[in-house]
Motif scaffolding. Structure first.
Motif, PDB file in Angstrom:
ATOM      1  N   GLY A  81       0.777  -1.232   0.000  1.00 53.42           N
ATOM      2  CA  GLY A  81       0.000   0.000   0.000  1.00 53.42           C
ATOM      3  C   GLY A  81       0.804   1.274   0.000  1.00 53.42           C
ATOM      4  N   ALA A  82       2.055   1.209   0.448  1.00 53.55           N
ATOM      5  CA  ALA A  82       2.871   2.422   0.532  1.00 53.55           C
ATOM      6  C   ALA A  82       4.069   2.367  -0.408  1.00 53.55           C
ATOM      7  CB  ALA A  82       3.332   2.648   1.978  1.00 53.55           C
ATOM      8  N   PHE A  83       4.958   1.398  -0.193  1.00 57.65           N
ATOM      9  CA  PHE A  83       6.208   1.371  -0.951  1.00 57.65           C
ATOM     10  C   PHE A  83       5.983   1.061  -2.429  1.00 57.65           C
ATOM     11  CE2 PHE A  83       9.846  -1.034  -2.587  1.00 57.65           C
ATOM     12  CZ  PHE A  83      10.820  -0.064  -2.487  1.00 57.65           C
ATOM     13  N   MET A  84       5.433  -0.119  -2.736  1.00 59.92           N
ATOM     14  CA  MET A  84       5.240  -0.511  -4.134  1.00 59.92           C
ATOM     15  C   MET A  84       4.338   0.465  -4.864  1.00 59.92           C
ATOM     16  SD  MET A  84       4.784  -4.646  -3.777  1.00 59.92           S
ATOM     17  CE  MET A  84       4.293  -4.803  -5.481  1.00 59.92           C
ATOM     18  N   ASN A  85       3.259   0.868  -4.219  1.00 57.57           N
ATOM     19  CA  ASN A  85       2.288   1.760  -4.850  1.00 57.57           C
ATOM     20  C   ASN A  85       2.944   3.064  -5.302  1.00 57.57           C
ATOM     21  OD1 ASN A  85      -0.165   3.065  -5.585  1.00 57.57           O
ATOM     22  ND2 ASN A  85      -0.321   3.893  -3.527  1.00 57.57           N
ATOM     23  N   GLN A  86       3.702   3.694  -4.412  1.00 53.04           N
ATOM     24  CA  GLN A  86       4.265   5.010  -4.717  1.00 53.04           C
ATOM     25  C   GLN A  86       5.520   4.932  -5.591  1.00 53.04           C
ATOM     26  OE1 GLN A  86       4.550   7.389  -1.117  1.00 53.04           O
ATOM     27  NE2 GLN A  86       2.706   6.431  -0.299  1.00 53.04           N
ATOM     28  N   VAL A  87       6.392   3.970  -5.318  1.00 49.93           N
ATOM     29  CA  VAL A  87       7.604   3.841  -6.127  1.00 49.93           C
ATOM     30  C   VAL A  87       7.257   3.432  -7.554  1.00 49.93           C
ATOM     31  CG1 VAL A  87       9.723   2.513  -6.430  1.00 49.93           C
ATOM     32  CG2 VAL A  87       9.105   3.369  -4.164  1.00 49.93           C
ATOM     33  N   PHE A  88       6.368   2.442  -7.717  1.00 47.18           N
ATOM     34  CA  PHE A  88       5.969   2.011  -9.055  1.00 47.18           C
ATOM     35  C   PHE A  88       5.303   3.151  -9.822  1.00 47.18           C
ATOM     36  CE2 PHE A  88       5.571  -2.866  -8.393  1.00 47.18           C
ATOM     37  CZ  PHE A  88       6.932  -2.918  -8.133  1.00 47.18           C
ATOM     38  N   TYR A  89       4.552   3.992  -9.087  1.00 50.26           N
ATOM     39  CA  TYR A  89       3.860   5.078  -9.772  1.00 50.26           C
ATOM     40  C   TYR A  89       4.856   6.049 -10.404  1.00 50.26           C
ATOM     41  CZ  TYR A  89       1.231   9.312 -10.627  1.00 50.26           C
ATOM     42  OH  TYR A  89       0.704  10.424 -11.222  1.00 50.26           O
TER      43      TYR A  89
END
Length: 367
Positions: A81-89
């Protein structure tokens, strides 16, 4: 709509308004030269600082014991919800275009519905009206978001906004345009929806086992702060790039952390506990509508026919899904009440049988 629980509805609309504000402030910060990975890291740090007092004060007596399985669930939430979501974005956006990023992000309700079916948190129920409403509403919502993203059409003559933010005119992009990899970009943007959907599913299970949203958000933000800091330091080595001396950078970091991570995650966790993961995810397409309005009002962007038609479809699809969820909830309550009545009748019958037997014995007693 009057039959739908109003508080979760209002809470999720407020969350989308908060995210729309973050998109504008974050855009201005990055236009001023702020590295997006630096912004992501500060966002998680401020989110942790914002939720610590609430976790310590409000859940001091009600917080369940934190076990290793609970910490593992929170760690999975921080990753998805935090790391993958924001970095991938940000990496996906760097290798694609904003239009594709918006369009790919709006498959979230469909992706969440699919994962909810796989993990049996939602029923397909295509034969029932409620099930048909959820499926059709989700498709209409996603279709409206796609139309809003890809089709513009002629401008709507509603004039210019009188509250135009002149500060936005002073911001210029200091980085050259990067065409990037148009295969990697859409793939990462698609992965965002999968990561978000997995977070909704994991959070739904965590909310039942550990009903302490402030503590959950604090620990999740703390873990994500470490994860994002390591990634940000690996990408941006310059110490000056981590400075928050610029006003817009400081405002965007505090706003993103306090409003869009701390407050938003607490509200969404509460809504998932009350209404389930699909209800929470289906509000995501509203972000496009709210952002379009704020962009017109503050950044002087033009409204088009595509925005109007797409917004109408999103609202119609959202209403359809909410109606289906409300119908499903009422049917479940009716079944539970019917089961309770049948249980009471069976208990009354079992109590009456011994009395009839005793009365029969007394009646045939020759003495």
């Amino acid at each position: 709509m009057a039959n739908v629980d109003f508080v979760p509805f209002l809470a999720m609309v407020t969350v989308q308004v908060g995210y729309a504000g973050m998109m504008i402030t974050s855009k201005l910060a990055m236009d001023s030269g702020m590295n997006p990975f630096v912004l992501v890291t500060y966002r998680q740090v401020f989110a942790t600082l914002a939720t610590i007092p609430f976790a310590l004060l409000l859940e001091r007596k009600t917080r369940p014991r934190i076990t290793v399985p609970i910490l593992l669930h929170i760690f999975l939430c921080s990753i998805t919800g935090a790391f993958m979501n924001q970095v991938f974005y940000f990496v996906g956006l760097n290798n694609s275009t904003p239009t594709i990023a918006c369009a790919m992000g709006n498959i979230l309700p469909a992706m969440t519905f699919l994962f909810a079916l796989i993990f049996r948190q939602e029923s397909f129920g295509i034969k029932s009206k409620a099930g048909q409403a959820k499926v059709i509403g989700t498709l209409v919502c996603v279709g409206g978001a796609m139309l809003l993203s890809f089709y513009h059409g002629p401008y709507i003559g509603i004039g210019d906004s009188r509250i135009h933010w002149t500060y936005a005119n002073k911001m210029t992009d200091k980085h050259p345009t990067n065409k990037g990899n148009f295969l990697l970009g859409p793939f990462l943007l698609l992965s965002i929806s999968a990561a978000w959907a997995l977070w909704f599913i994991i959070q739904a299970k965590l909310s039942r086992k550990f009903p302490a949203p402030y503590t959950t958000t604090t620990l999740m933000s703390l873990m994500a702060s470490i994860e994002c800091a390591v990634t940000g330091a690996a990408i941006e080595h310059r110490v000056t790039a981590w400075s928050l001396s610029s006003g817009i950078r400081l405002i965007s970091a505090i706003y993103a952390g306090c409003i869009c991570s701390a407050l938003a995650f607490c509200v969404m966790s509460w809504c998932i506990e009350r209404k389930g993961p699909l209800y929470t995810a289906v509000f995501n397409p509203l972000l496009l509508v709210i952002t379009a309005i704020l962009s017109w009002a503050l950044l002087q962007e033009k409204l088009t026919v595509g925005i109007l038609v797409g917004s109408t479809l999103i609202i119609a699809g959202l209403y359809c899904v909410l109606w289906g969820k409300d119908k499903e909830a009422k049917a479940k309550i009716a079944e539970e009440m019917e089961a309770a009545v049948m249980c009471r009748e069976r208990e009354d019958l079992e109590l009456q049988l011994p009395s009839h037997r005793n009365g029969s014995n007394v009646h045939h007693d020759p003495n």
